[in-house]
Design an enzyme around this catalytic site. Structure first.
Site, PDB file in Angstrom:
ATOM      1  CD  GLU A  84     -23.659  12.712  43.860  1.00  0.00           C
ATOM      2  OE1 GLU A  84     -23.091  13.513  43.089  1.00  0.00           O
ATOM      3  OE2 GLU A  84     -23.503  11.486  43.838  1.00  0.00           O
ATOM      4  CB  CYS A 116     -30.441   9.253  45.259  1.00  0.00           C
ATOM      5  SG  CYS A 116     -29.369   9.201  43.822  1.00  0.00           S
ATOM      6  CG  HIS A 239     -34.363   7.174  43.787  1.00  0.00           C
ATOM      7  ND1 HIS A 239     -34.065   8.463  43.449  1.00  0.00           N
ATOM      8  CD2 HIS A 239     -33.297   6.416  43.398  1.00  0.00           C
ATOM      9  CE1 HIS A 239     -32.864   8.489  42.890  1.00  0.00           C
ATOM     10  NE2 HIS A 239     -32.376   7.273  42.839  1.00  0.00           N
TER      11      HIS A 239
END
Lengths: 350, 134
Positions: A84, A116, A239
């Site tokens: 990103e 992400c 994550h």
């Protein structure tokens, strides 16, 4: 719905990590913005130096992955970079990375964007390309120099790092891919408009409708479609935007702390966005033994999760020492004060 | 800017991958690549991608930077002697200037050199940092 499986046996030929040298302690952010009184989510985050960006970090992670795979860059038939924080709005990071690796010109290259999850999405693309038989070797990278707005709670955790994976045929793999599930929905938990420097988060969408809904759904779907239980896995990597979310989600899926702690790096390097879950995977591959299974679930805002099941082969112990361990990048650290951090990351306008 | 784009582009492989020259007649390695060997003046020079491992041969600390490098001040510019023998002039990175010593083991990394302004292109190239043991 059954898990996605490749049409032929494939796996990870090599993996590579990169974490920049600099660290900003969360207590330093609290000192500057909150009178030192705020409850901080992590100890410290990794911060890119003034001459680093998603491209330079992607290149080092990729060179480590190629070293472990034991192949030259010219073998790569695809280079996909998920981030990103691509340095250009228009001009692919992936062609610069490919050129630096000696890949191409006959190759696929593209930048992937999915908050992400951009790196694990790139990994899914590499799995699809190689698993379908259209190519024998593809590179997927997640790399970010994530930025939080000064004083925003994201500033505690928005970190920098990269992780890269070479996907290829099973007979050369250090870990085999058993199957995967991807799960997406339109969720306004976090976003950044085109011309804006800093992202915004959608408050109440962050936890339950964002992270937990997607991670748990993708994880449960993969376990059930493979007919597996958490006890079949030596490690689980999720994550990690903070230490609490992955620990709670892993526990809700039925995993135990000793399965998730080796891959939980966020307290020492922050949330490295597209690299976050992938760096956790590199840390686990640095210690996993042949025959052990690894369960992986990413999360990207917007939102979605990729869940993958891997099993380590006998080649991993022979190849892991061909590049620096993730732990050695974590150990290499230089603390910054807030002023130097602000200078390094361009937060001071001259 | 208009003149710089093709020049920077032409050098990208040398800069991204540390590709220099090696004389096929006397064996001398050198950087950057040249058509004629600077040692024996032989005209049979091969391109070679160097390992990137070397040691600091000499260095200087820059406090007044040329245009485009102000943000790195103070920084170290070193002559790095590669394992192949070639000397490379390059910026050191990820190091405090007071830590640099002659003989220090270093390795090549790809980093940003500078940008052509906020809307211009970004120029990447080799730098060296203290060697990270694997």
């Amino acid at each position: 719905m059954p898990a996605m499986r490749p049409s032929r046996p494939i796996g990870i030929l090599g993996y590579g990590a990169y974490i920049p040298r600099y660290r900003l302690q969360a207590s330093e952010v609290a000192r500057v913005w909150h009178g030192g009184q705020d409850h901080v989510p992590i100890a410290q985050k990794a911060v890119a130096g003034p001459d680093e960006d998603a491209i330079t970090m992607a290149v080092e992670a990729a060179r480590n992955a190629l070293a472990r795979a034991g192949i030259a860059g010219e073998r790569l038939q695809a280079v996909w970079v998920g981030s990103e924080s691509h340095p250009y709005a228009v001009k692919p990071s992936s062609t610069i990375v490919a050129e630096a690796l000696g890949a191409g010109p006959l190759a696929l290259a593209a930048d992937v964007e999915f908050a992400c999850k951009a790196g694990s999405e790139a990994l899914q693309m590499a799995v699809a390309l190689v698993g379908s038989g259209m190519a024998d070797c593809a590179l997927a990278i997640g790399a970010d120099t994530a930025q939080g707005r000064p004083a925003d709670e994201l500033e505690y955790t928005a970190g920098s790092g990269a992780a890269a994976f070479v996907v290829g045929l099973a007979d050369e793999a250090v870990a085999l891919l058993e199957g995967s599930v991807s799960y997406v929905s339109d969720t306004p938990d976090f976003f950044r408009r085109g011309q804006e420097h800093y992202p915004r988060h959608g408050g109440r969408f962050t936890g339950e409708p964002g992270y937990f809904a997607h991670v748990l759904a993708a994880g449960r779907e993969l376990l059930s479609s493979l007919g597996r239980s958490p006890a079949d896995y030596a490690y689980v990597v999720l994550h990690q935007p903070n230490p609490k979310f992955p620990a709670r989600a892993a526990a809700e899926l039925g995993f135990r702390p000793e399965q998730w702690q080796p891959g939980l790096l966020v307290d020492r390097i922050g949330n490295t966005y597209a690299a976050s879950s992938l760096l956790g995977l590199t840390a686990v591959l640095d210690r996993a033994e042949p025959g052990e299974r690894v369960f992986f679930v990413s999360f990207g805002s917007g939102a979605g999760s990729d869940a993958l099941s891997l099993v380590v082969t006998e080649k991993l112990p022979l190849r892991r020492h061909q590049a620096p361990a993730t732990a050695s990048y974590i150990a290499r650290q230089q603390l910054l004060d807030y002023a130097t951090y602000a200078r390094f990351r361009g937060k001071i306008a001259l | 800017m208009a003149l710089q784009l093709p020049r920077e582009w032409r050098w990208r492989q040398e800069r991204y991958r540390l590709i220099g020259g090696r004389c096929r007649r006397c064996g001398q390695a050198f950087f950057p690549h040249r058509e004629i060997c600077p040692r024996c003046l032989g005209e049979d020079v091969a391109k070679e991608q160097f390992s990137g491992r070397g040691r600091v041969y000499s260095y200087a600390t820059v406090y007044k930077a040329p245009v485009g490098f102000e943000e790195y001040v103070p920084y170290v510019v070193a002559l790095v002697q590669l394992e192949e023998g070639a000397l490379v002039a390059a910026q050191l990175t990820d190091v405090d200037p007071t830590e640099v010593q002659i003989g220090m083991p270093v390795e090549c990394v790809l980093r940003r050199w500078r940008t052509n302004g906020p809307d211009g292109n970004i120029i990447y190239g080799y730098k060296f940092r203290p060697r990270l043991e694997s």
